[in-house]
Design an enzyme around this catalytic site. Structure first.
Site, PDB file in Angstrom:
ATOM      1  N   GLU A 195      -5.201  25.293 -19.285  1.00  0.00           N
ATOM      2  CA  GLU A 195      -4.577  26.249 -20.208  1.00  0.00           C
ATOM      3  C   GLU A 195      -5.670  27.127 -20.719  1.00  0.00           C
ATOM      4  O   GLU A 195      -5.325  28.577 -20.934  1.00  0.00           O
ATOM      5  CB  GLU A 195      -4.016  25.492 -21.358  1.00  0.00           C
ATOM      6  CG  GLU A 195      -2.566  24.760 -21.061  1.00  0.00           C
ATOM      7  CD  GLU A 195      -1.841  24.216 -22.503  1.00  0.00           C
ATOM      8  OE1 GLU A 195      -1.960  24.774 -23.441  1.00  0.00           O
ATOM      9  OE2 GLU A 195      -1.170  23.141 -22.246  1.00  0.00           O
ATOM     10  N   SER A 262      -6.387  12.015  -5.264  1.00  0.00           N
ATOM     11  CA  SER A 262      -6.141  10.689  -4.678  1.00  0.00           C
ATOM     12  C   SER A 262      -5.046  10.854  -3.316  1.00  0.00           C
ATOM     13  O   SER A 262      -4.488  11.927  -3.144  1.00  0.00           O
ATOM     14  CB  SER A 262      -5.278   9.748  -5.424  1.00  0.00           C
ATOM     15  OG  SER A 262      -6.211   9.374  -6.583  1.00  0.00           O
ATOM     16  N   ASP A 334       2.106  17.635 -16.728  1.00  0.00           N
ATOM     17  CA  ASP A 334       1.737  18.453 -17.610  1.00  0.00           C
ATOM     18  C   ASP A 334       1.862  17.690 -18.890  1.00  0.00           C
ATOM     19  O   ASP A 334       2.938  17.885 -19.894  1.00  0.00           O
ATOM     20  CB  ASP A 334       2.402  20.076 -17.893  1.00  0.00           C
ATOM     21  CG  ASP A 334       1.623  20.956 -18.700  1.00  0.00           C
ATOM     22  OD1 ASP A 334       0.612  20.266 -19.393  1.00  0.00           O
ATOM     23  OD2 ASP A 334       1.925  22.064 -19.019  1.00  0.00           O
ATOM     24  N   ASP A 337      -0.823  19.708 -24.401  1.00  0.00           N
ATOM     25  CA  ASP A 337      -0.724  21.260 -24.776  1.00  0.00           C
ATOM     26  C   ASP A 337      -1.707  21.458 -25.846  1.00  0.00           C
ATOM     27  O   ASP A 337      -1.646  20.550 -26.844  1.00  0.00           O
ATOM     28  CB  ASP A 337       0.928  21.325 -25.504  1.00  0.00           C
ATOM     29  CG  ASP A 337       1.640  21.667 -24.219  1.00  0.00           C
ATOM     30  OD1 ASP A 337       1.344  22.033 -23.253  1.00  0.00           O
ATOM     31  OD2 ASP A 337       3.072  21.933 -24.707  1.00  0.00           O
TER      32      ASP A 337
END
Length: 821
Positions: A195, A262, A334, A337
């Site tokens: 971000e 991974s 996600d 924030d």
């Protein structure tokens, strides 16, 4: 003169004797902490006798009459082999490294205190179910039994490092194990960094369209246009110089490129030659010595479980039982924030909310520093999460005056039941039961790959934040925390997490690639960890009608770079076999020689070949040339090649070829010009480092795996004993992933990859195999410190068997723990 000579000889002999005695004393003290694996020991709080049978790879097979006793013995075994590693993980989570290492780790401790992970772990103890709490207490008691043995028997403080650093070890607690899960979440986190970088790029680029080039979305569905960051958060008009994350080897703060990866894939009986399910898993983390993983077998009341554990946690994170196999990959959900919080101009102890100004939640925290006065910091929290300093992840560069940045993150839950969910997973007997019990796993978000004897499946586990459809940045950029639409609104239901059970094709896989294409706010993520390895994986899986254990192993060890195959014809389109023959010793002749080698190359990143080094250096120099003038100081953030960016520019997608023109120069450079100049740059770098004879280059000389000791790895002389360096295959975008360092004098060192590999075959479970990258012991004098390293480098494995007879037949020692009378 003779007298002088005689005394000099005596002095020299005395010095030699003193040095020898000193070395002997050091060896004696260090060797005192070498574990004795063949003994009987009476310990407190054990309910019945337990056996720890060590096979010839030093994998403990633990047999007891109750689960509680088995986990007790696991704690004891972890502390026998990895006490230093465990205590460092705990100190890191607590923000107490500076008590041992002084000012060198103050920044790490400060950031850890601000995140408050350990306090959250302590609070989460009460959220665990009764059985999990019983096992956590038993595990902690086992660790403490080893600590008690070390103290009462004078066993060299438990580890050689304890003599070099004054690191008193307190008793282990259940909260310590919960804290290590949260620490693992920190090491896998990437979205905060993403971000902030996106915001900084938005401010730096004159053309907003170019943001989609340098930070491209994973293919598969479009994303609605977003506003520029300056429109969301007014007042930010410039970006600052880069501020580095803490560089100490113990730092858990990783750049986004190193935030975890991974591979995992599974085949149903219909796609298996043997008629049984197959599963392969290799989680990717930073290489260390010893490796973070520790192999163990637990004989529980529900049956045997074997696989990879992390010392400090009583969990098999990737492994199998008689009925179920499971593996993990980073989900790239996600779950972070960044919020920009506006301070009250009249009272900086308040911040703006949708309902007006509100006081920060504050608490003082004292950081004790070795040989220095302690410092006190004030921790501040908003409704959205902890307030972080501007130096962290360059937050100061995107935060306007009169504002601070806070972080919303699922790992920070005070009611984190991830440990309980993972504990129940080890008892599950089917894919569907495993998916059901994993609902309580909150963080870090992972893809859970599953097979039972007849079915395969994959479920993304972890709490997915519920965002408002009107969120200003859709979670892609820092956003004002006082706007209600930008705040989280709880958690989406577990059913919203992507799930795949018994697909028609009979194969499921994940390489951190994009798994779903759903509109915001149910999108899971805009940023994914892979767009390249998945291409090669699909080809390998589709090339066979049925698979075997060995074909899954071949896929794990595959070193062919789809990226090289896709990009080389593109960037060299106007360079291959063109121009007159050049005289020997000229740059043009060297370029022609390099192009000839690459023209006949298959894209295999083989350690013995020169082409991978030429290719890697060329791509690195090409991206640097393309972005330097547009990004300025921000170019230093792009340490690794972004293949989609190169492709967009050379294919001129949406005008992306403008990256090839140098803004400051009068001529208009083409992408072919950039490719030619970058190749010359690469060849100069190669010649200066490895010599001019291209045909004799070895990729493995540059691509050495750096299994370095986190504390002693840079110490003079000692580093030659504690570090494990190996020539390795693979690269940034191969299935056998060896992510390069990207910066410094050794940019191609292999620093991040599969420190654990496992392949599970349910047609013949005892033919399943696994391996770690170093050895089971963390003791540098132990033969098990690095005895698995060469097997790992060569792509070999050791058996993963639940057969008690095989474990005993290959035993290197049996430790019997008996209840103390």
């Amino acid at each position: 003169m003779a007298v002088v000579f005689k005394w000099l000889m005596r002095l020299a002999a005395t010095c030699v004797v003193l040095v020898v005695l000193g070395v002997c004393m050091v060896y004696y003290l260090a060797s005192r902490s070498l574990p004795d694996y063949d003994k009987t020991l009476e310990v407190p709080y054990l309910t019945a006798e337990v056996e720890i049978v060590r096979d010839n790879a030093n994998v403990p097979h633990i047999f007891g009459q109750s689960d509680q006793d088995v986990f007790y013995a696991l704690g004891y075994a972890h502390a026998q082999d990895r006490l230093w590693q465990m205590t460092m993980l705990r100190r890191t989570a607590q923000g107490r490294l500076s008590e041992v290492f002084g000012t060198a780790t103050v920044e790490i401790d400060t950031l850890m205190r601000r995140l408050d992970l350990y306090t959250r772990a302590v609070a989460s103890v009460d959220a665990q179910d009764a059985r999990t709490m019983q096992m956590l207490r038993a595990y902690a008691t086992g660790v403490n039994a080893r600590l008690d043995e070390i103290n009462t028997s004078a066993l060299g403080r438990g580890a050689p490092e304890m003599f070099l650093f004054n690191a008193p070890v307190s008793a282990w607690r259940p909260a310590d194990s919960l804290a290590i899960i949260k620490l693992m979440g920190l090491q896998l986190a990437a979205h905060l960094d993403e971000e902030v970088l996106r915001a900084r790029m938005s401010l730096a680029l004159s053309d907003p369209k170019r943001l989609a080039d340098i930070l491209p979305d994973a293919p598969g569905g479009g994303v609605a246009a977003l506003p520029e960051y300056a429109q969301i958060v007014p007042g930010v008009t410039r970006f600052a110089e880069n501020t580095m994350l803490p560089q100490h080897p113990l730092s858990p703060f990783k750049r986004r490129i190193f935030a975890g990866a991974s591979n995992a894939w599974a085949a149903a009986p219909s796609r298996s030659a043997s008629g049984g399910t197959l599963l392969a898993n290799d989680p990717h983390l930073e290489f260390t010595a010893p490796a973070i993983w520790y192999l163990a077998r637990l004989e529980l009341e529900s049956g045997g479980v074997i696989g990879a554990t992390i010392p400090g946690m009583p969990l098999v994170l990737s492994g199998r039982s008689e009925a179920l196999g499971w593996g993990i990959t980073s989900a790239y959900m996600d779950d972070q924030d960044v919020h920009i919080e506006q301070l009250n101009p009249d009272n900086p102890e308040e911040y703006r909310t949708p309902d007006g100004f509100k006081r920060f939640e504050t608490r003082g925290s004292i950081i004790t520093i070795k040989d220095e006065a302690p410092i006190t910091i004030t921790l501040r929290w908003t409704d959205n999460g902890p307030v972080l300093p501007g130096t962290h992840y360059n937050l100061g560069s995107i935060t306007p005056p009169g504002h601070v940045a806070s972080l919303g993150w699922t790992v920070l839950s005070r009611n984190d039941t991830s440990m309980s969910a993972a504990m129940q997973l080890m008892q599950a007997i089917s894919v569907r039961e495993a998916i059901r019990v994993a609902e309580g796993f909150l963080a870090p978000a992972m893809n859970l790959m599953l097979v039972d004897r007849s079915e395969i499946g994959m479920k993304m586990i972890g709490a997915m934040p519920r965002r408002d459809a009107g969120h200003q940045s859709q979670g892609r950029l820092p956003s004002p925390g006082w706007i209600a639409a930008n705040r989280w609104q709880g958690r989406l239901p577990y059913a919203s997490n992507p799930e795949f059970i018994a697909p028609n094709g009979g194969i499921i896989g994940n390489t951190n690639n994009k798994v779903v294409d759903r509109p915001f706010p149910n999108h899971v993520s805009f940023d994914w960890g892979d767009t390249q390895r998945i291409q090669r994986w699909q080809r390998l899986m589709q090339a066979r009608e049925v698979h075997t254990r060995d074909s899954f192993i071949e896929a794990q060890l595959d070193t062919v770079s789809f990226t090289a195959r896709a990009l080389l014809p593109l960037i060299g389109a106007e360079l291959w076999f063109t121009g007159e023959a050049a005289p020997e010793g000229t740059p043009l002749r060297q370029r022609q020689r390099a192009l000839t080698l690459l023209a006949g190359w298959s894209g295999e990143m083989n350690e013995h070949m020169p082409e991978p080094l030429i290719y890697a250096a060329w791509l690195q120099r090409l991206q640097q040339r393309m972005i330097q003038d547009e990004l300025g100081p921000l170019a230093a953030e792009m340490t690794h090649v972004e293949p989609l960016f190169i492709e967009r520019a050379f294919r001129d997608i949406d005008g992306a070829s403008v990256w090839c023109d140098v803004i400051q120069s009068a001529p208009v450079e083409t992408c072919a010009d950039m490719a030619r100049l970058a190749l010359d740059d690469a060849l100069i770098m190669i010649e200066e480092t490895w010599g001019p004879a291209l045909e004799t280059l070895r990729w493995g000389d540059a691509h050495q795996a750096t299994h370095d000791h986190a504390v002693l790895g840079e110490a003079p002389l000692l580093r030659y004993f504690v570090n494990i360096r190996q020539s390795t295959n693979g690269g940034d975008n191969t299935l056998q992933r060896g992510l390069t360092k990207g910066t410094g004098p050794d940019p191609f060192h292999n620093t991040h990859g599969a420190a654990y590999r496992g392949v599970y075959d349910f047609a013949d479970p005892d033919s399943s195999v696994f391996i770690t990258s170093t050895g089971q012991s963390g003791h540098l004098l132990s033969r098990h410190y690095d005895d698995l390293a060469q097997l790992w480098r060569r792509g070999e494995y050791i058996p993963m068997s639940l057969d008690e007879g095989l474990a005993r037949a290959a035993s290197v020692g049996v430790t019997v723990l008996r209840p103390r009378r």
